[in-house]
Design a protein around this motif. Structure first.
Motif, PDB file in Angstrom:
ATOM      1  N   LEU A 220       0.841  -1.199   0.000  1.00  0.00           N
ATOM      2  CA  LEU A 220       0.000   0.000   0.000  1.00  0.00           C
ATOM      3  C   LEU A 220       0.878   1.251   0.000  1.00  0.00           C
ATOM      4  O   LEU A 220       0.611   2.204  -0.735  1.00  0.00           O
ATOM      5  CB  LEU A 220      -0.940   0.017   1.206  1.00  0.00           C
TER       6      LEU A 220
ATOM      7  N   TYR B  88       2.232   1.736  -3.460  1.00  0.00           N
ATOM      8  CA  TYR B  88       1.255   1.998  -4.517  1.00  0.00           C
ATOM      9  C   TYR B  88       0.337   3.189  -4.244  1.00  0.00           C
ATOM     10  O   TYR B  88      -0.525   3.500  -5.057  1.00  0.00           O
ATOM     11  CB  TYR B  88       0.431   0.733  -4.802  1.00  0.00           C
TER      12      TYR B  88
ATOM     13  N   ILE C  80      -2.163   4.974  -6.968  1.00  0.00           N
ATOM     14  CA  ILE C  80      -3.597   5.124  -6.711  1.00  0.00           C
ATOM     15  C   ILE C  80      -3.992   6.587  -6.866  1.00  0.00           C
ATOM     16  O   ILE C  80      -4.984   6.917  -7.515  1.00  0.00           O
ATOM     17  CB  ILE C  80      -3.959   4.593  -5.307  1.00  0.00           C
TER      18      ILE C  80
ATOM     19  N   LEU D 188      -6.633  -2.277  -4.605  1.00  0.00           N
ATOM     20  CA  LEU D 188      -5.284  -2.795  -4.389  1.00  0.00           C
ATOM     21  C   LEU D 188      -5.314  -4.007  -3.458  1.00  0.00           C
ATOM     22  O   LEU D 188      -4.666  -5.019  -3.721  1.00  0.00           O
ATOM     23  CB  LEU D 188      -4.358  -1.712  -3.820  1.00  0.00           C
TER      24      LEU D 188
ATOM     25  N   CYS E 221      -6.619  -6.881  -5.265  1.00  0.00           N
ATOM     26  CA  CYS E 221      -5.580  -7.294  -6.213  1.00  0.00           C
ATOM     27  C   CYS E 221      -4.546  -8.180  -5.511  1.00  0.00           C
ATOM     28  O   CYS E 221      -4.133  -9.211  -6.053  1.00  0.00           O
ATOM     29  CB  CYS E 221      -4.931  -6.042  -6.793  1.00  0.00           C
TER      30      CYS E 221
ATOM     31  N   ALA F 264      -1.833  -4.696 -10.706  1.00  0.00           N
ATOM     32  CA  ALA F 264      -2.354  -3.698  -9.770  1.00  0.00           C
ATOM     33  C   ALA F 264      -2.956  -2.507 -10.516  1.00  0.00           C
ATOM     34  O   ALA F 264      -4.054  -2.058 -10.194  1.00  0.00           O
ATOM     35  CB  ALA F 264      -1.251  -3.231  -8.825  1.00  0.00           C
ATOM     36  N   ARG F 265      -2.244  -2.008 -11.513  1.00  0.00           N
ATOM     37  CA  ARG F 265      -2.765  -0.861 -12.265  1.00  0.00           C
ATOM     38  C   ARG F 265      -4.072  -1.226 -12.960  1.00  0.00           C
ATOM     39  O   ARG F 265      -5.022  -0.449 -12.958  1.00  0.00           O
ATOM     40  CB  ARG F 265      -1.745  -0.368 -13.272  1.00  0.00           C
TER      41      ARG F 265
ATOM     42  N   ILE G 133      -6.852  -1.405 -10.297  1.00  0.00           N
ATOM     43  CA  ILE G 133      -7.194  -0.063  -9.807  1.00  0.00           C
ATOM     44  C   ILE G 133      -7.993   0.690 -10.859  1.00  0.00           C
ATOM     45  O   ILE G 133      -9.046   1.279 -10.559  1.00  0.00           O
ATOM     46  CB  ILE G 133      -5.916   0.705  -9.396  1.00  0.00           C
TER      47      ILE G 133
END
Length: 190
Positions: free
Chosen positions: A33, A36, A40, A65, A68, A83-84, A87
């Motif tokens: 987190l 990222y 985000i 996330l 994910c 992840a992208r 999101i």
């Protein structure tokens, strides 16, 4: 002296952190987190169109996330790519959901101007009951409305114009208009 969890995870790849997090290591998830949060925020800014609050978009991105992390399998792709994608999909879904809610028929909306002002009764028992009802309504509004929506409603009920409300809350007039629309929609459900 032990190694702090930040130092422990600094040298690990995102794929490794996701795998460790899936096995129950919450600190690995916290490290992901941390890594990222910038992504985000940048993706939320890219999708921000004023129809939803930035804070809500960020929250959706954080939830995406974590989902994910739970569903990532190392053989399929790299974690950053996955992840992208997760999101972005979550943000698009949230914006679409908000847009669908905006298409509520006008006859289902409550006009804020139509809210009746109750005159103070002369009977103390009625006064107490109405005070309790007002308190319950205030509690319901605080629970159902976002912080921004609640502030907009309070300013609206104090006869602030849209421009004055926007200036007072340091947001755009469009944001205030959108908040008023959402408020009307939510009040129609009460």
């Amino acid at each position: 002296m032990g190694i702090s969890f930040v130092e422990k995870y600094k040298k690990m790849s995102d794929n490794e952190l996701a795998a460790i997090s899936q096995s129950g290591d919450g600190e690995a998830g916290v490290e992901l987190l941390r890594r990222y949060t910038g992504l985000i925020k940048s993706r939320a800014l890219a999708f921000y169109n004023g129809s939803i609050e930035m804070e809500d978009l960020m929250q959706e991105g954080i939830i995406a996330l974590y989902q994910c992390i739970k569903s990532f399998s190392e053989g399929s792709s790299s974690f950053p790519t996955f992840a992208r994608l997760c999101i972005d999909r979550a943000l698009i879904s949230e914006i679409r959901a908000v847009s669908r809610k905006k298409r509520i028929p006008k006859d289902k909306l409550v006009r804020l101007d139509d809210i009746a002002v109750i005159a103070a009764p002369s009977d103390p028992e009625k006064m107490l009951i109405e005070t309790e009802d007002a308190s319950a309504l205030k509690h319901t509004l605080r629970r159902r409305l976002s912080r921004l929506e609640y502030k907009v409603l309070m300013l609206y009920l104090h006869n602030y114009s849209i421009a004055d409300t926007a200036q007072e809350l340091d947001v755009s007039e469009k944001t205030v208009n959108n908040a008023l629309y959402r408020i009307r929609s939510k009040l129609s459900d009460l």
